[in-house]
Design an enzyme around this catalytic site. Structure first.
Site, PDB file in Angstrom:
ATOM      1  N   THR A   1       0.817  -1.219   0.000  1.00 25.06           N
ATOM      2  CA  THR A   1       0.000   0.000   0.000  1.00 25.06           C
ATOM      3  C   THR A   1       0.847   1.263   0.000  1.00 25.06           C
ATOM      4  O   THR A   1       0.323   2.367   0.063  1.00 25.06           O
ATOM      5  CB  THR A   1      -0.937   0.045   1.227  1.00 25.06           C
ATOM      6  OG1 THR A   1      -0.157   0.015   2.421  1.00 25.06           O
ATOM      7  CG2 THR A   1      -1.906  -1.128   1.221  1.00 25.06           C
ATOM      8  N   GLY A   2       2.167   1.093  -0.084  1.00 27.57           N
ATOM      9  CA  GLY A   2       3.059   2.242  -0.057  1.00 27.57           C
ATOM     10  C   GLY A   2       3.217   2.901  -1.408  1.00 27.57           C
ATOM     11  O   GLY A   2       2.630   2.493  -2.416  1.00 27.57           O
TER      12      GLY A   2
ATOM     13  N   LYS B   1      -5.717   2.694   3.243  1.00 26.48           N
ATOM     14  CA  LYS B   1      -4.952   1.476   2.967  1.00 26.48           C
ATOM     15  C   LYS B   1      -5.878   0.262   2.849  1.00 26.48           C
ATOM     16  O   LYS B   1      -5.662  -0.613   1.992  1.00 26.48           O
ATOM     17  CB  LYS B   1      -3.901   1.263   4.051  1.00 26.48           C
ATOM     18  CG  LYS B   1      -2.757   2.260   3.991  1.00 26.48           C
ATOM     19  CD  LYS B   1      -1.651   1.925   4.975  1.00 26.48           C
ATOM     20  CE  LYS B   1      -0.483   2.896   4.829  1.00 26.48           C
ATOM     21  NZ  LYS B   1       0.628   2.587   5.771  1.00 26.48           N
TER      22      LYS B   1
ATOM     23  N   LYS C   1      20.723  -0.947   4.667  1.00 28.77           N
ATOM     24  CA  LYS C   1      20.489  -1.812   3.507  1.00 28.77           C
ATOM     25  C   LYS C   1      21.627  -2.815   3.330  1.00 28.77           C
ATOM     26  O   LYS C   1      21.393  -3.961   2.916  1.00 28.77           O
ATOM     27  CB  LYS C   1      20.306  -0.965   2.244  1.00 28.77           C
ATOM     28  CG  LYS C   1      18.970  -0.223   2.217  1.00 28.77           C
ATOM     29  CD  LYS C   1      18.797   0.607   0.955  1.00 28.77           C
ATOM     30  CE  LYS C   1      17.424   1.284   0.942  1.00 28.77           C
ATOM     31  NZ  LYS C   1      17.226   2.107  -0.287  1.00 28.77           N
TER      32      LYS C   1
END
Length: 324
Positions: A24-25, A56, A150
């Site tokens: 939903t981003g 959302k 990351k």
């Protein structure tokens, strides 16, 4: 064993089942749409943490209406992640790594643990999609935290022997092109522009829908297994000045230009809050250092527009036309 699996699916035209986390981003919803559009059986993780966020919820229901399957799972519930993963072949994570929203990169370590237990995932695409963190060992504080986190996730993936693809998509057009590469701007002015330095450092700009399309294409491609895939569409490798010139051509007038020196930028950055400093550090490295274009793509990496020339990517000039 994975190579045999990937090659066989590729040759037979079979499409992997995909689980998208963070669907939903900002980028995640585009990944869901691209996965469906390219004919994949698409699963979207519904995290209970979204609570009563009606927008959302409605987005998830719209995905379901388009043919996606919603599966419940949470980073705080290991077994729920394992059960969700067992239903698919590939997992793409698009959780936010942007501090002005929420920074969730290290949550993916829990996902790595779940992938190891599930034992069936043939490819994992973690939340990357921006600057290649492997090229940012000398990044400034505090913005380097994004790259460092990351790299922690990458190490966990590789130590676990999980097949991966890292997607480096460079600059999101919506954030950078619309504001003519000016921090704090997402709409182009018809009067003036602030150039970062001399405005001549080359960067790379990609429409977010194109990022999603290229990403989905990589998952069943044996050429992209255990590699970084850079998205570098040749006509979108431009400097800030070149983007401004394209905008001036579209509006039929010259903008008033001023310039911000490297040192002045750093001084301004130091006076901001932590989240803002993180974001500004990224601007610094892109537009003062030229970090996106100061290296060649070498062995162990691929370039998406060369791999998939049939994808007609959006050129920066065409992207700008929506703002007229």
């Amino acid at each position: 064993m994975f190579s045999l699996y990937s090659d066989t699916k590729h040759k037979m035209g079979l499409k992997s089942k995909i689980l998208i986390i963070g669907g939903t981003g900002y980028l995640g919803k585009r990944l869901v749409n691209a996965s469906l559009a390219q004919g994949h059986e698409t699963y979207v993780l519904r995290r209970p943490e979204i609570g009563v966020d009606i927008e959302k919820i409605q987005m998830l229901l719209s995905f379901k209406n388009q043919g996606a399957t919603l599966v419940t799972g949470s980073f705080s519930d290991h077994q729920s992640l394992v059960e969700a993963l067992k239903q698919v072949d590939v997992v793409i994570c698009a959780v936010s790594g942007v501090h002005i929203r929420s920074h969730q990169i290290l949550l993916q370590l829990k996902l790595v643990d779940a992938i190891k237990e599930a034992g069936n995932i043939k490819r994992f695409l973690p939340s990357e999609f921006g600057t290649d963190p492997a090229k940012m060992a000398d990044a400034l504080e505090p913005g380097r935290v994004t790259f460092d986190d990351k790299m922690v996730v990458r190490k966990a993936i590789e130590d676990a022997g999980i097949p991966f693809t890292y997607v480096s998509a460079n600059c999101f057009a919506g954030y950078m092109v619309g504001g003519l590469c000016q921090p704090g701007h997402i709409l182009p002015s018809k009067e003036s522009v602030l150039l970062l330095g001399d405005g001549n450092k080359k960067s790379i700009f990609v429409d977010e829908d194109d990022i999603a399309a290229y990403t989905i294409r990589t998952i069943d491609d044996p050429r992209t297994c255990n590699k970084t895939v850079y998205i570098r569409p040749s006509e979108n490798i431009l400097s800030q000045r070149e983007i401004v010139k394209l905008w001036e051509k579209l509006i039929g007038k010259q903008l008033q230009k001023s310039s911000l020196s490297q040192q002045d930028f750093l001084n301004i950055m130091k006076g901001q809050g932590y989240a803002e400093q993180v974001g500004l550090t990224h601007y610094y490295h892109v537009f003062y250092d030229g970090c996106l274009t100061n290296f060649e793509i070498g062995d162990g990496a691929e370039e998406a527009s060369a791999l998939y020339p049939d994808i007609q990517y959006t050129k920066v000039e065409d992207y700008l036309k929506q703002y007229l």
